[in-house]
Design a protein around this motif. Structure first.
Motif, PDB file in Angstrom:
ATOM      1  N   MET A 188       0.838  -1.196   0.000  1.00 44.94           N
ATOM      2  CA  MET A 188       0.000   0.000   0.000  1.00 44.94           C
ATOM      3  C   MET A 188       0.873   1.245   0.000  1.00 44.94           C
ATOM      4  SD  MET A 188      -3.015   1.050   2.669  1.00 44.94           S
ATOM      5  CE  MET A 188      -3.952   2.566   2.432  1.00 44.94           C
ATOM      6  N   THR A 189       0.491   2.226  -0.791  1.00 43.30           N
ATOM      7  CA  THR A 189       1.237   3.474  -0.863  1.00 43.30           C
ATOM      8  C   THR A 189       0.611   4.505   0.065  1.00 43.30           C
ATOM      9  OG1 THR A 189       1.835   3.048  -3.170  1.00 43.30           O
ATOM     10  CG2 THR A 189       2.047   5.318  -2.373  1.00 43.30           C
ATOM     11  N   TYR A 190       1.436   5.106   0.908  1.00 45.25           N
ATOM     12  CA  TYR A 190       0.962   6.113   1.846  1.00 45.25           C
ATOM     13  C   TYR A 190       1.417   7.505   1.388  1.00 45.25           C
ATOM     14  CZ  TYR A 190       0.310   2.103   4.968  1.00 45.25           C
ATOM     15  OH  TYR A 190      -0.086   0.910   5.513  1.00 45.25           O
ATOM     16  N   PRO A 191       0.615   8.532   1.661  1.00 46.12           N
ATOM     17  CA  PRO A 191       1.066   9.888   1.327  1.00 46.12           C
ATOM     18  C   PRO A 191       2.271  10.270   2.172  1.00 46.12           C
ATOM     19  CG  PRO A 191      -0.965   9.947   2.626  1.00 46.12           C
ATOM     20  CD  PRO A 191      -0.738   8.511   2.257  1.00 46.12           C
ATOM     21  N   GLU A 192       3.231  10.941   1.527  1.00 47.40           N
ATOM     22  CA  GLU A 192       4.455  11.337   2.219  1.00 47.40           C
ATOM     23  C   GLU A 192       4.558  12.850   2.300  1.00 47.40           C
ATOM     24  OE1 GLU A 192       7.910   9.455   0.605  1.00 47.40           O
ATOM     25  OE2 GLU A 192       7.025   7.434   0.712  1.00 47.40           O
ATOM     26  N   TYR A 193       5.193  13.323   3.357  1.00 52.92           N
ATOM     27  CA  TYR A 193       5.344  14.745   3.629  1.00 52.92           C
ATOM     28  C   TYR A 193       6.784  15.036   4.038  1.00 52.92           C
ATOM     29  CZ  TYR A 193       0.211  14.939   4.019  1.00 52.92           C
ATOM     30  OH  TYR A 193      -1.139  14.871   3.780  1.00 52.92           O
ATOM     31  N   ILE A 194       7.162  16.305   3.900  1.00 52.52           N
ATOM     32  CA  ILE A 194       8.426  16.793   4.448  1.00 52.52           C
ATOM     33  C   ILE A 194       8.112  17.957   5.371  1.00 52.52           C
ATOM     34  CG2 ILE A 194      10.662  17.864   3.956  1.00 52.52           C
ATOM     35  CD1 ILE A 194      10.590  16.345   1.261  1.00 52.52           C
ATOM     36  N   LEU A 195       8.521  17.814   6.595  1.00 51.45           N
ATOM     37  CA  LEU A 195       8.307  18.825   7.633  1.00 51.45           C
ATOM     38  C   LEU A 195       9.602  19.586   7.854  1.00 51.45           C
ATOM     39  CD1 LEU A 195       6.756  18.023  11.151  1.00 51.45           C
ATOM     40  CD2 LEU A 195       8.988  19.135  10.961  1.00 51.45           C
TER      41      LEU A 195
ATOM     42  N   VAL B  76       7.907  16.839  18.540  1.00 53.95           N
ATOM     43  CA  VAL B  76       7.594  16.699  17.119  1.00 53.95           C
ATOM     44  C   VAL B  76       7.387  15.230  16.756  1.00 53.95           C
ATOM     45  CG1 VAL B  76       8.427  17.047  14.768  1.00 53.95           C
ATOM     46  CG2 VAL B  76       8.790  18.828  16.486  1.00 53.95           C
ATOM     47  N   SER B  77       8.290  14.371  17.211  1.00 54.62           N
ATOM     48  CA  SER B  77       8.134  12.943  16.905  1.00 54.62           C
ATOM     49  C   SER B  77       6.887  12.378  17.573  1.00 54.62           C
ATOM     50  CB  SER B  77       9.379  12.161  17.328  1.00 54.62           C
ATOM     51  OG  SER B  77       9.620  12.305  18.723  1.00 54.62           O
ATOM     52  N   GLY B  78       6.571  12.867  18.781  1.00 57.44           N
ATOM     53  CA  GLY B  78       5.351  12.436  19.449  1.00 57.44           C
ATOM     54  C   GLY B  78       4.112  12.857  18.688  1.00 57.44           C
ATOM     55  N   PHE B  79       4.123  14.087  18.179  1.00 58.27           N
ATOM     56  CA  PHE B  79       3.000  14.566  17.367  1.00 58.27           C
ATOM     57  C   PHE B  79       2.797  13.676  16.149  1.00 58.27           C
ATOM     58  CE2 PHE B  79       2.188  16.887  13.404  1.00 58.27           C
ATOM     59  CZ  PHE B  79       0.861  17.277  13.602  1.00 58.27           C
ATOM     60  N   LEU B  80       3.879  13.329  15.471  1.00 56.60           N
ATOM     61  CA  LEU B  80       3.771  12.489  14.282  1.00 56.60           C
ATOM     62  C   LEU B  80       3.236  11.106  14.644  1.00 56.60           C
ATOM     63  CD1 LEU B  80       7.079  13.468  12.425  1.00 56.60           C
ATOM     64  CD2 LEU B  80       4.754  14.184  11.865  1.00 56.60           C
ATOM     65  N   ALA B  81       3.733  10.521  15.741  1.00 59.42           N
ATOM     66  CA  ALA B  81       3.253   9.201  16.156  1.00 59.42           C
ATOM     67  C   ALA B  81       1.765   9.240  16.496  1.00 59.42           C
ATOM     68  CB  ALA B  81       4.064   8.708  17.351  1.00 59.42           C
ATOM     69  N   GLU B  82       1.342  10.284  17.190  1.00 59.23           N
ATOM     70  CA  GLU B  82      -0.063  10.412  17.578  1.00 59.23           C
ATOM     71  C   GLU B  82      -0.979  10.532  16.365  1.00 59.23           C
ATOM     72  OE1 GLU B  82      -0.022  13.828  20.044  1.00 59.23           O
ATOM     73  OE2 GLU B  82       1.074  12.829  21.683  1.00 59.23           O
ATOM     74  N   HIS B  83      -0.438  11.032  15.252  1.00 58.87           N
ATOM     75  CA  HIS B  83      -1.237  11.212  14.047  1.00 58.87           C
ATOM     76  C   HIS B  83      -1.004  10.090  13.025  1.00 58.87           C
ATOM     77  CE1 HIS B  83      -1.748  15.189  15.804  1.00 58.87           C
ATOM     78  NE2 HIS B  83      -2.745  15.384  14.958  1.00 58.87           N
ATOM     79  N   GLY B  84      -0.453   8.989  13.474  1.00 60.33           N
ATOM     80  CA  GLY B  84      -0.304   7.829  12.605  1.00 60.33           C
ATOM     81  C   GLY B  84       0.761   7.970  11.548  1.00 60.33           C
ATOM     82  N   CYS B  85       1.809   8.700  11.855  1.00 52.62           N
ATOM     83  CA  CYS B  85       2.876   8.941  10.874  1.00 52.62           C
ATOM     84  C   CYS B  85       4.112   8.115  11.205  1.00 52.62           C
ATOM     85  CB  CYS B  85       3.242  10.423  10.834  1.00 52.62           C
ATOM     86  SG  CYS B  85       1.862  11.500  10.400  1.00 52.62           S
TER      87      CYS B  85
ATOM     88  N   MET C 255      15.110  21.675  11.968  1.00 53.56           N
ATOM     89  CA  MET C 255      14.724  20.272  11.798  1.00 53.56           C
ATOM     90  C   MET C 255      14.100  20.046  10.431  1.00 53.56           C
ATOM     91  SD  MET C 255      11.946  18.108  14.093  1.00 53.56           S
ATOM     92  CE  MET C 255      13.116  17.630  15.358  1.00 53.56           C
ATOM     93  N   ARG C 256      14.381  18.881   9.848  1.00 59.16           N
ATOM     94  CA  ARG C 256      13.718  18.411   8.630  1.00 59.16           C
ATOM     95  C   ARG C 256      13.372  16.949   8.818  1.00 59.16           C
ATOM     96  NH1 ARG C 256      14.798  15.369   4.031  1.00 59.16           N
ATOM     97  NH2 ARG C 256      13.867  16.114   2.062  1.00 59.16           N
ATOM     98  N   ILE C 257      12.099  16.607   8.617  1.00 57.66           N
ATOM     99  CA  ILE C 257      11.656  15.218   8.758  1.00 57.66           C
ATOM    100  C   ILE C 257      10.847  14.825   7.526  1.00 57.66           C
ATOM    101  CG2 ILE C 257      10.296  13.568  10.090  1.00 57.66           C
ATOM    102  CD1 ILE C 257      10.815  15.171  12.571  1.00 57.66           C
ATOM    103  N   HIS C 258      11.226  13.722   6.923  1.00 57.31           N
ATOM    104  CA  HIS C 258      10.470  13.109   5.830  1.00 57.31           C
ATOM    105  C   HIS C 258       9.677  11.951   6.439  1.00 57.31           C
ATOM    106  CE1 HIS C 258      10.704  10.702   1.777  1.00 57.31           C
ATOM    107  NE2 HIS C 258       9.476  11.122   2.050  1.00 57.31           N
ATOM    108  N   PHE C 259       8.364  11.956   6.279  1.00 56.37           N
ATOM    109  CA  PHE C 259       7.550  10.929   6.925  1.00 56.37           C
ATOM    110  C   PHE C 259       6.373  10.531   6.041  1.00 56.37           C
ATOM    111  CE2 PHE C 259       5.639  14.955   8.209  1.00 56.37           C
ATOM    112  CZ  PHE C 259       4.261  14.711   8.120  1.00 56.37           C
ATOM    113  N   ALA C 260       5.775   9.397   6.385  1.00 61.17           N
ATOM    114  CA  ALA C 260       4.594   8.896   5.681  1.00 61.17           C
ATOM    115  C   ALA C 260       3.404   8.902   6.638  1.00 61.17           C
ATOM    116  CB  ALA C 260       4.838   7.483   5.169  1.00 61.17           C
ATOM    117  N   LEU C 261       2.259   9.305   6.139  1.00 61.57           N
ATOM    118  CA  LEU C 261       1.015   9.286   6.915  1.00 61.57           C
ATOM    119  C   LEU C 261       0.343   7.931   6.687  1.00 61.57           C
ATOM    120  CD1 LEU C 261      -1.207  10.552   8.631  1.00 61.57           C
ATOM    121  CD2 LEU C 261      -2.073  11.672   6.558  1.00 61.57           C
TER     122      LEU C 261
END
Length: 289
Positions: free
Chosen positions: A1-8, A22-31, A49-55
């Motif tokens: 499955m392909t998930y949408p990706e973001y750069i913060l 920041v990492s806690g926020f991402l985890a709480e939102h399923g990232c 900070m720069r974070i590349h993550f998938a939702l």
């Protein structure tokens, strides 16, 4: 499955717990974090900070994620941006009569090495309209006569601004565009206009830089990519490189080597910008690899 990706990207006064929050926020939102980089500057007391993550949580919408991130930035007193990693930034290239940087950028664009859209090329000369046409990119000839007065320059810049708005331009690249932008336009483009300079700034300013370098017998020639500001060639530096040379080279050979360096340095700076790797730190930049 392909998930949408973001750069913060985020910058704020350095303080305890930023990474955790920041990492806690991402985890709480399923990232899920794919790549992360951060830097605390002891001089400016700022944190970057720069974070590349998938939702990965289907129940979290883009709007919910962005609203939550805005709230987190407000709590941290941070300047932050959330970029859709799949969106290609829209770039307008400006050029005059020297085309090596333009040609290099267009080749990288066509080859898929530079993840951008180029909806417009602007020039004060006609030399490269056929090159633009070969890439199916609209070419806008906005001439300025030699010795044009301020009113003529501002009228030309007004047309440039129209193109910026019409094409929703994210980045302007001055690929050897040999006109000085007005303070007003420089201000409007703060942090989103990149220039290439034919030396390690501020050496050999003005006309025929490689002839000046040849007369001085230089052993290294280089190039500098920097953000455009109202202070000519004094904007925050993004990238630099050099090539070793010696006494056996004539002006034409030095120029050819120098133009190769310019092309590579500018391409790196543009790529890092569109990958959201560059953050402003006062008169300097933080560039995450």
């Amino acid at each position: 499955m392909t998930y949408p990706e973001y750069i913060l990207t985020l910058s704020c006064l350095d303080q305890r717990g930023i990474v955790l929050r920041v990492s806690g926020f991402l985890a709480e939102h399923g990232c899920n974090i794919i790549d992360s980089a951060q830097f605390g500057d002891p001089e400016s007391k700022l944190f970057f900070m720069r974070i590349h993550f998938a939702l990965e949580e289907a129940g979290v919408s883009d709007a919910t994620l962005r609203a939550g991130f805005d709230a987190l930035c407000a709590q941290l007193g941070a300047s932050g941006q959330l970029h859709d990693a799949a969106r290609k930034p829209r770039v307008m290239i400006m050029v005059s009569k020297i085309g090596h940087c333009l040609n290099d950028l267009l080749f990288r664009y066509r080859s898929g090495l530079l993840p951008v859209e180029i909806p417009a090329i602007v020039s004060n000369h006609m030399e490269f309209y056929q090159l633009a046409a070969s890439y199916n990119i609209p070419f806008h000839h906005l001439p300025l006569e030699a010795g044009a007065g301020e009113s003529a320059k501002l009228a030309q810049e007004a047309r440039i601004v129209e193109l910026l708005d019409t094409h929703r331009i994210d980045l302007v690249v001055l690929a050897r565009y040999m006109q000085i932008l007005s303070p007003g336009l420089c201000g409007a483009l703060k942090g989103r206009a990149i220039n290439i300079h034919h030396s390690f700034l501020p050496s050999f300013k003005g006309a025929r830089p490689y002839a000046q370098a040849h007369r001085r017998g230089v052993k290294l020639i280089g190039a500098t990519a920097h953000f455009v500001t109202g202070d000519l060639d004094e904007g925050p530096i993004i990238e630099q490189d050099v090539e070793r040379v010696d006494h056996s080279l004539n002006v034409e050979e030095l120029t050819a080597i120098g133009r190769d360096v310019e092309s590579v340095v500018l391409a790196r700076a543009v790529k890092w910008f569109v990958e959201h790797r560059i953050l402003l730190n006062g008169d300097k930049t933080v560039v995450f690899s």
